[in-house]
Design a protein around this motif. Structure first.
Motif, PDB file in Angstrom:
ATOM      1  N   ASN A  26      71.650  50.848  87.334  1.00 26.37           N
ATOM      2  CA  ASN A  26      70.950  51.798  88.219  1.00 26.37           C
ATOM      3  C   ASN A  26      69.771  51.144  88.853  1.00 26.37           C
ATOM      4  OD1 ASN A  26      69.739  54.148  89.235  1.00 26.37           O
ATOM      5  ND2 ASN A  26      69.851  55.279  87.355  1.00 26.37           N
ATOM      6  N   SER A  28      67.313  52.633  90.154  1.00 31.55           N
ATOM      7  CA  SER A  28      65.825  53.240  89.767  1.00 31.55           C
ATOM      8  C   SER A  28      65.633  52.843  88.264  1.00 31.55           C
ATOM      9  CB  SER A  28      65.916  54.713  89.682  1.00 31.55           C
ATOM     10  OG  SER A  28      66.833  55.220  89.161  1.00 31.55           O
ATOM     11  N   THR A  29      66.207  51.940  87.720  1.00 34.01           N
ATOM     12  CA  THR A  29      66.124  51.692  86.115  1.00 34.01           C
ATOM     13  C   THR A  29      65.415  50.317  86.023  1.00 34.01           C
ATOM     14  OG1 THR A  29      68.163  51.062  85.694  1.00 34.01           O
ATOM     15  CG2 THR A  29      67.610  53.291  85.262  1.00 34.01           C
ATOM     16  N   LYS A  93      62.818  57.542  83.128  1.00 37.76           N
ATOM     17  CA  LYS A  93      63.479  56.594  84.197  1.00 37.76           C
ATOM     18  C   LYS A  93      62.211  55.722  84.608  1.00 37.76           C
ATOM     19  CE  LYS A  93      66.724  59.739  86.710  1.00 37.76           C
ATOM     20  NZ  LYS A  93      66.830  60.407  88.067  1.00 37.76           N
ATOM     21  N   TYR A  94      62.537  54.915  85.375  1.00 41.34           N
ATOM     22  CA  TYR A  94      61.489  53.922  85.629  1.00 41.34           C
ATOM     23  C   TYR A  94      60.470  54.164  86.421  1.00 41.34           C
ATOM     24  CZ  TYR A  94      59.998  49.028  86.738  1.00 41.34           C
ATOM     25  OH  TYR A  94      59.204  48.062  87.136  1.00 41.34           O
ATOM     26  N   GLU A 143      68.926  58.851  92.380  1.00 38.33           N
ATOM     27  CA  GLU A 143      69.442  57.549  92.148  1.00 38.33           C
ATOM     28  C   GLU A 143      69.437  56.820  93.537  1.00 38.33           C
ATOM     29  OE1 GLU A 143      73.001  57.118  90.226  1.00 38.33           O
ATOM     30  OE2 GLU A 143      72.533  58.624  88.523  1.00 38.33           O
TER      31      GLU A 143
END
Length: 181
Positions: A26, A28-29, A93-94, A143
């Protein structure tokens, strides 16, 4: 012999499918990201408040936001502020989810002072000060990288704190939208 060719062919095809798989991680991770955000609440009220944020790791980020009023009603009170900050995130999430923030704020205000007792004169004075504060909020990210954020912070000016000054405390409020890249 045909059996060994078949085993070789299956092995090669299986190996190719392993190496040809796309990176499904992903966006965003992982990694360090830049974010640009605009405070919609202040935009409606008559000020331009833009933020740049850089993620350090999954749990923290630093940034700076700049506030510039364009409406005369707001411009009568505050001229600008520049506020660097550090955030610590508690989400899964990040660099997203619930956060706490420590910030500094260089701010400039206009203040009216009365002088004289018999014939009062109003003096406009520009006061520049620096505040330290703390805030909290939440950040949600899609995302594809679009950001929605709510935050609130309060701080205290460190200098020019005389008894006539109404601006001992500062506040940061945001309903912010932006993009992570």
């Amino acid at each position: 012999m045909k059996k060994s060719y078949l085993v070789l062919l299956v092995t090669v095809l299986f190996s190719m499918s392993i190496f040809s798989q796309e990176n499904t991680e992903n966006k965003s991770t992982s990694g360090n990201f830049n974010e640009l955000k605009l405070n919609g609440l202040y935009l409606i009220l008559g000020a331009f408040d833009v933020t740049y944020e850089r993620t350090i790791n999954q749990e923290s980020a630093f940034g700076v936001n700049v506030f510039l009023p364009f409406d005369d009603d707001i411009n009568d009170d505050i001229n600008y502020y520049i506020s660097p900050y550090y955030r610590f995130y508690f989400g899964k999430k990040y660099a997203a989810g619930f956060f706490i923030e420590g910030f500094g704020m260089l701010n400039s205000i206009n203040e009216s002072r009365f002088s004289g007792t018999i014939d009062p004169v109003i003096k406009e004075e520009t006061i520049t000060d620096f505040a330290l504060g703390i805030g909290l909020g939440g950040k949600w990210i899609t995302e594809s990288g679009f950001i929605g954020e709510l935050n609130f912070g309060v701080g205290r000016n460190l200098f020019n704190n005389d008894s006539n000054n109404d601006f001992d405390f500062v506040a940061k409020i945001g309903i912010t939208v932006g993009y992570r890249f």
